[in-house]
Design a protein around this motif. Structure first.
Motif, short mmCIF file in Angstrom:
data_model
loop_
_atom_site.label_atom_id
_atom_site.label_comp_id
_atom_site.label_asym_id
_atom_site.label_seq_id
_atom_site.Cartn_x
_atom_site.Cartn_y
_atom_site.Cartn_z
N TYR A 173 0.85 -1.26 -0.11
CA TYR A 173 0.00 0.00 -0.17
C TYR A 173 0.93 1.26 0.00
O TYR A 173 0.34 2.26 -0.41
CB TYR A 173 -1.11 -0.03 1.19
N GLU A 220 0.74 -7.57 4.77
CA GLU A 220 0.83 -8.81 3.80
C GLU A 220 1.87 -8.60 2.59
O GLU A 220 1.87 -7.38 1.95
CB GLU A 220 -0.36 -9.33 3.45
N THR A 335 -14.03 -9.65 3.35
CA THR A 335 -13.31 -8.87 2.29
C THR A 335 -14.25 -8.16 1.38
O THR A 335 -14.21 -6.99 1.05
CB THR A 335 -12.56 -10.03 1.63
N ASP A 350 -6.95 1.16 2.66
CA ASP A 350 -6.57 -0.21 2.15
C ASP A 350 -7.41 -0.87 2.93
O ASP A 350 -7.78 -0.92 4.15
CB ASP A 350 -5.09 -0.24 2.30
N ARG A 352 -7.24 -5.14 3.91
CA ARG A 352 -6.29 -6.35 3.88
C ARG A 352 -7.02 -7.65 4.68
O ARG A 352 -7.54 -7.49 5.77
CB ARG A 352 -5.10 -6.07 4.81
#
Length: 434
Positions: A173, A220, A335, A350, A352
């Protein structure tokens, strides 16, 4: 299997619960499944799984019964002796391990398990003098592991801490100089190899890393990075340690992150989720590694039989209830919800979500990506008011992440309610900021 404890779980409160004073901690008195209650009788959906430890919902009867049964027989067994819970747990860990990681060692918390892994690495690389860690890695708060973790402000223990060499890692990111994440991954791999070859004095015993950086930002890496680190370690005779204290036992939708990324380390550090709420941690080490000699690694309560019995029941429950599959399914649902939320909530920079290890990074501006630390604190505070405990990143207000990491067996209505609350509080904060 855990079930909703009341129909009221799905009802929106008629009026907000009174706000907790800023300096006051919530006093918890009861937990069942994905729910906890405080001393005033208020109920919360626990999206922290109590420091990501209750992969299996809190107070699962199978775990409690196993622990109580062991309590009736023997509460303490010196590690010089063998015990039935120890034999059983070693066998179960071998069944779910990866590759040839069949040697086990136990401790009562993750920091000491991390130290055990370090000690084993140096024992197997007797001329090595260095251990490499990642810049935003987190490995605990004991004297050694604190030094291996991301820099702590005003650390008063530096004078007596061992030194670790920190190397940069990818951060998709916030990739350096606007690089493509894959290009940054290759850059960081090059920096790691340069450090091993000529960035330290003397050989390196091991590279220790979290597959997903937990407290340091929930980061990640690109898949190429994991395989690249393994190849570099192999090339230079360096051991690879995966700290899976947060990612192990189903959290990723697989039993281990090592399986998720298809990379087998030489040592896995585990903890948190293994004990079903009882204190336990340890390591899984490759068969080819030389084990400790007598006196090099022994903890009086390292083989605490109650925790070992609880862990046996926990592993059985994770497998019987297919919690890896449930974590994968719930993670996909989370998600989808968070990505949709991101289209409406500008605070979300963002998303994740590998497995049920979900988080959002909050920013004040999506172009500059300036961290929205105050908003993150507000999300937590307002979540408490509405009966949801969200996780935060780092400590002392340094982080700008909100984590949604409940027990893996959380029922869908509770998970949906928690995400509804997250959406609601983000909307309220944004509206007030206009």
């Amino acid at each position: 299997m855990n079930h909703l404890n009341s129909l009221a779980d799905l009802e929106v409160p008629a009026a907000p619960v009174a706000q907790q004073p800023a300096a006051e901690k919530i006093t918890l008195v009861k937990a069942r499944g994905s729910l906890v209650w405080d001393d005033a009788g208020r109920e919360y959906i626990d999206c922290t799984a109590q420091a990501w430890s209750n992969n299996l919902g809190a107070n699962d009867p199978r775990v409690v019964e196993a622990a109580v049964a062991q309590l009736r027989e023997m509460t303490h067994i010196r590690p010089n002796f063998e015990s039935i819970p120890h034999k059983n747990l070693v066998a179960k860990l071998r069944e779910i391990s990866v590759g040839s990681l069949n040697r086990t060692g136990f401790a009562l918390h993750g920091s000491l398990a991390g130290e055990m892994a370090m000690k084993l690495a140096f024992k197997n690389r007797p001329h090595a003098q260095n251990l490499v860690v990642l810049q935003d890695g987190y490995h605990g708060r004991s004297l050694a592991t604190l030094g291996a973790s991301w820099p702590h402000p005003n650390n008063p223990f530096l004078a007596i801490q061992p030194r670790f060499t920190r190397v940069p890692h990818p951060y998709p990111y916030r990739a350096r100089m606007g690089m493509d994440p894959e290009a940054e991954s290759q850059l960081c791999l090059g920096l790691l190899e340069d450090t091993i070859v000529k960035g330290v004095d003397g050989p390196v015993a091991a590279v220790m890393m979290e597959p997903i950086q937990g407290n340091g930002g929930h980061i990640e890496f690109p898949r190429s990075y994991y395989k690249g680190v393994r190849e570099i370690c192999d090339r230079h005779g360096v051991l690879l340690i995966f700290d899976e204290v947060q990612t192990g036992f189903g959290r990723m939708g697989t039993m281990w992150a090592a399986q998720y990324y298809d990379v087998t380390p030489d040592i896995i550090v585990f903890g948190k989720g293994v004990g079903g709420g009882f204190p336990l941690a340890g390591i899984l080490a490759d068969d080819r590694l030389k084990w400790f000699d007598e006196g090099e690694e022994a903890l009086t309560f390292g083989h605490f039989p109650v925790s070992l019995a609880a862990a046996c029941a926990t592993i059985d429950a994770i497998r019987d209830d297919k919690l890896c599959e449930k974590a994968k399914d719930s993670g996909e649902y989370v998600t989808e919800r968070l990505l949709e939320m991101q289209t409406r909530r500008k605070l979300i920079g963002d998303v994740r979500c590998p497995g049920l290890m979900a988080s959002i990074e909050l920013v004040t501006d999506r172009v500059t990506k300036a961290p929205a630390r105050h908003a993150s604190q507000e999300v937590y505070r307002r979540g408490v008011e509405l009966g949801v405990l969200f996780g935060e990143s780092r400590y002392a207000g340094l982080g700008n992440l909100i984590k949604v990491k409940p027990p893996l067996d959380i029922e869908r209505p509770l998970l949906a309610r928690a995400l509804d609350v997250l959406d609601e509080v983000l909307g309220a904060i944004e509206e007030e900021g206009k």
